[in-house]
Design a protein around this motif. Structure first.
Motif, short mmCIF file in Angstrom:
data_model
loop_
_atom_site.label_atom_id
_atom_site.label_comp_id
_atom_site.label_asym_id
_atom_site.label_seq_id
_atom_site.Cartn_x
_atom_site.Cartn_y
_atom_site.Cartn_z
N GLY A 181 -21.46 6.22 8.55
CA GLY A 181 -21.30 5.60 6.44
C GLY A 181 -20.32 6.36 5.22
N VAL A 182 -19.23 6.42 6.84
CA VAL A 182 -18.06 6.97 6.62
C VAL A 182 -17.34 6.10 6.06
N ALA A 183 -17.12 5.93 4.61
CA ALA A 183 -16.07 5.46 3.28
C ALA A 183 -14.46 5.55 4.16
N ILE A 184 -13.86 4.49 4.73
CA ILE A 184 -12.33 4.51 5.10
C ILE A 184 -11.32 4.26 3.98
N VAL A 185 -10.24 4.12 3.27
CA VAL A 185 -9.26 3.77 2.84
C VAL A 185 -8.11 3.88 4.46
N TYR A 186 -7.30 2.12 4.33
CA TYR A 186 -6.63 2.27 5.09
C TYR A 186 -5.36 1.73 4.55
N ASP A 211 -13.12 -5.03 5.90
CA ASP A 211 -13.88 -5.35 5.27
C ASP A 211 -13.49 -6.14 3.75
N ARG A 212 -12.90 -5.35 3.09
CA ARG A 212 -12.67 -5.42 2.34
C ARG A 212 -11.04 -5.16 2.56
N VAL A 213 -9.68 -5.91 0.72
CA VAL A 213 -8.56 -5.35 0.84
C VAL A 213 -8.29 -5.61 -0.65
N THR A 214 -7.62 -4.59 -0.85
CA THR A 214 -7.07 -4.93 -2.52
C THR A 214 -5.52 -4.16 -2.34
N VAL A 215 -5.02 -5.66 -2.78
CA VAL A 215 -3.84 -4.93 -2.85
C VAL A 215 -3.25 -4.71 -4.65
N PHE A 216 -1.64 -4.15 -3.75
CA PHE A 216 -1.18 -3.38 -5.32
C PHE A 216 0.45 -3.86 -5.65
N GLU A 273 -17.84 1.10 4.89
CA GLU A 273 -16.41 0.30 4.69
C GLU A 273 -15.16 0.72 4.61
N ILE A 274 -14.29 -0.50 5.89
CA ILE A 274 -12.91 -0.07 6.07
C ILE A 274 -12.49 -0.90 4.73
N HIS A 275 -11.74 0.11 3.81
CA HIS A 275 -11.26 -0.61 3.06
C HIS A 275 -9.71 -0.87 2.56
N ALA A 276 -8.75 -1.76 3.43
CA ALA A 276 -7.75 -1.60 3.01
C ALA A 276 -6.67 -1.72 1.51
N LEU A 277 -5.83 -0.92 1.86
CA LEU A 277 -4.79 -1.14 0.39
C LEU A 277 -3.41 -1.28 0.96
N VAL A 278 -2.96 -2.68 0.15
CA VAL A 278 -1.57 -2.58 1.01
C VAL A 278 -1.37 -2.63 -0.26
N GLY A 279 0.23 -3.75 -0.06
CA GLY A 279 1.18 -3.28 -1.15
C GLY A 279 2.41 -2.69 -1.16
N GLU A 280 4.37 -3.52 -1.73
CA GLU A 280 4.91 -3.29 -0.93
C GLU A 280 4.99 -1.35 -1.02
N ASN A 281 6.40 -0.92 -0.84
CA ASN A 281 6.97 -0.09 -0.72
C ASN A 281 7.26 -0.06 -2.67
N GLY A 282 6.08 1.21 -3.47
CA GLY A 282 6.42 0.90 -4.32
C GLY A 282 5.78 1.12 -5.54
N ALA A 283 4.59 0.39 -4.51
CA ALA A 283 3.57 -0.57 -5.58
C ALA A 283 2.30 0.32 -5.62
N GLY A 284 2.49 2.01 -5.36
CA GLY A 284 1.35 2.56 -5.78
C GLY A 284 0.61 2.81 -5.08
N LYS A 285 0.78 2.89 -3.85
CA LYS A 285 -0.79 2.87 -2.92
C LYS A 285 -0.30 4.65 -2.68
N SER A 286 0.51 5.73 -2.08
CA SER A 286 1.05 6.91 -1.56
C SER A 286 0.25 7.41 -3.40
N THR A 287 1.01 7.09 -4.81
CA THR A 287 0.47 7.92 -5.99
C THR A 287 -1.17 7.99 -5.71
N THR A 288 -1.32 7.39 -6.22
CA THR A 288 -3.40 6.66 -5.83
C THR A 288 -3.83 7.71 -4.46
N ILE A 289 -3.14 7.43 -3.03
CA ILE A 289 -4.24 8.57 -2.46
C ILE A 289 -4.00 10.38 -2.92
#
Length: 500
Positions: free
Chosen positions: A188-193, A206-211, A28-44
């Motif tokens: 079958g590769v999992a992708i975080v975008y 396919d799915r999206v997560t908001v921080f 799946e391609i799973h999108a990770l979105v949010g404003e700057n400072g939302a925590g995306k980079s730390t999670t990665i």
């Protein structure tokens, strides 16, 4: 494939993540979105083993894991492609792909023939035609990105994370990237975008997560959310609040700049455009249509081979950037790091850069005057920083962009050209930049905005001029400004007459 449960991470004085949950499925391609400072980079960085969480559990490929270093995560099949590529420009494509994992033959010597062959096989798997012997410095940005993905395929990649992959590419190059990601997903590769470009999220995810503010807000199938709701999740306010109210209908402002029959050799032909005081004019079209080249011709950054430019009634046969600045024209480039900012200098120096006469006396720089001006602009544009002495390299993309806008707004008495003004910034920063643009227009400045984001064009422009293949294909204003109408003009054959 990946499951984060109750992950928290704090730094000195800052709680970056607060008990967040996040999971990615194989294929799946799973999108990770949010404003700057939302925590995306730390999670990665936690996923990649660069940071150790303060609490919580990480499961990867069905088992709990505790990465000690990034190499552990990479060996397990996790690969991150950051916005800034990790490539060595003076090595070949093949050498970059296998750096640290060189193909060796007898006596441990590097087997160059095998290295080239294996690199060619990986590139072929991605469906790209790149010479393995070519230096990376000679590649386009899009091809460099394919080299980064090839590096991931050296091992059995199970999870691929892409951080703002289209910040440096667009158009056909982006479509080719999406096709490669679809192929990896099918294997079958999992992708975080991770991306600020919401249109891409709806196109490929396919799915999206908001921080937001280091907390998990929502995870949903992409088909169960629309742009309006997604932005509301990200910024905590209604989409209708993102774009400020447009100019009230009434008598149009006076023409402050008129370009007639302007041609830029090999890029723009016989283009005409009028910019009026108090009006935001958007220059739209597909990537490569000549939008930036026309704007650069108007500003003097590219020589015009024919045509004329009239500023406040004075016709100029030729124009240079110095002339344009002297006439009250500013230009905010799309490449803020490469061409817009002096990355090693501070906020104060960057704001004063276009008008040093304002902060010099007798040939000497008055730093106290420079800092006083910077403090004023920091307040005016709500620039988040420690003060005038903050290095711009340490600031977020949105705040860097505000610094550039603040610089040019001080000198742009008549016209301000903004090329992709919100590229690579989050939705919250975009809203601030839109507010600034409308405020400048309301003060009587003519704004020329180049944008590849159709919702931005529709939401901000009082008038839209559309280009195709170096020529003006039409013009729209008022209620006629719609995404469908813009795309129709951007993809049809060019015409001389403007469309009402």
């Amino acid at each position: 494939m990946l499951k984060l449960t109750g992950i928290s991470k704090g730094f000195t004085g800052v709680q970056a993540l607060s008990s967040i949950d996040f999971d990615v499925r194989a294929g799946e391609i799973h999108a990770l979105v949010g404003e700057n400072g939302a925590g995306k980079s730390t999670t990665i960085k936690i996923i990649a083993g660069a940071y150790k969480p303060d609490s919580g559990q990480i499961e990867f490929d069905g088992r709990p894991v505790h990465w000690v270093r990034p190499a552990d995560a990479k060996a397990a099949g996790i690969h991150v492609i950051y916005q800034e590529f990790v490539l060595f420009p003076h090595l070949t494509v093949a050498e970059n792909i296998f750096l640290g994992h060189e193909r060796r033959g007898a006596f441990g010597m590097i087997d160059h023939a095998r290295t080239r062959k294996d690199a060619a096989d990986l590139l072929h798997k991605l469906g790209v035609d790149i010479d393995p012997d070519k230096l990376v410095s000679e590649l386009t940005v899009a091809d460099q990105q394919m080299v980064e993905i090839s590096k991931a395929l050296v091992h059995k990649v199970k999870l691929l994370i892409l951080d703002e992959p289209t910040a440096v590419i667009s158009g056909r190059e982006a479509e080719l990237l999406f096709a490669r990601l679809a192929a990896l997903k099918a294997e079958g590769v999992a992708i975080v975008y991770v991306s600020h470009r919401l249109e891409e999220i709806f196109q490929i995810a396919d799915r999206v997560t908001v921080f937001k503010d280091g907390q998990h807000v929502v995870t949903t199938d992409i088909g169960k959310v629309d742009r309006h709701r997604l932005i509301s999740h990200m910024v905590g306010r209604d989409l209708r609040d993102v774009f400020p109210a447009k100019r009230q209908s009434g008598a149009p402002g006076k023409v402050v700049l008129k370009a007639e029959n302007v041609s830029v050799e090999g890029r723009v032909r016989n283009a005409g455009i009028e910019l009026r005081a108090g009006e935001i004019t958007a220059l739209a079209g597909m990537v490569g249509s000549g939008r930036t080249e026309l704007a650069m011709g108007i500003f003097g950054g590219l020589p015009i081979s024919s045509g004329s430019i009239t500023i406040d009634g004075e016709q100029l046969a030729g124009i240079t950037p110095a002339t344009a600045i002297g006439k009250g024209i500013g230009f905010v480039t799309e490449d803020r790091k490469g061409q817009g900012l002096a990355m090693q200098l501070d906020v104060a120096a960057n704001i004063s850069a276009a008008n040093l006469s304002e902060v010099t006396s007798g040939g000497l720089l008055d730093r106290s005057r420079e800092h006083a001006i910077a403090r004023q602009e920091i307040d005016n544009y709500r620039i988040a920083c420690r003060g005038p002495g903050t290095p711009v390299a340490l600031m977020s993309g949105g705040n860097q962009q505000k610094v550039i806008v603040a610089r040019w707004a001080r000198t742009s008495r008549k016209v301000l050209i903004l090329d992709e003004p919100t590229r690579g910034v989050d939705v919250g920063a975009k809203t601030e930049i839109y507010r600034i643009m409308r405020g400048l227009a309301d003060s009587g400045i003519a704004i020329l905005m180049i944008s590849s984001e159709l919702p931005e064009v529709v939401g901000m422009a009082d008038k839209v001029v559309v280009m195709r293949e170096g020529a003006i294909s039409g013009e729209l204003s008022g209620p006629a400004i719609t995404e469908e109408a813009i795309m129709s003009l951007a993809t049809q054959h060019p015409v001389r007459e403007a469309a009402a």
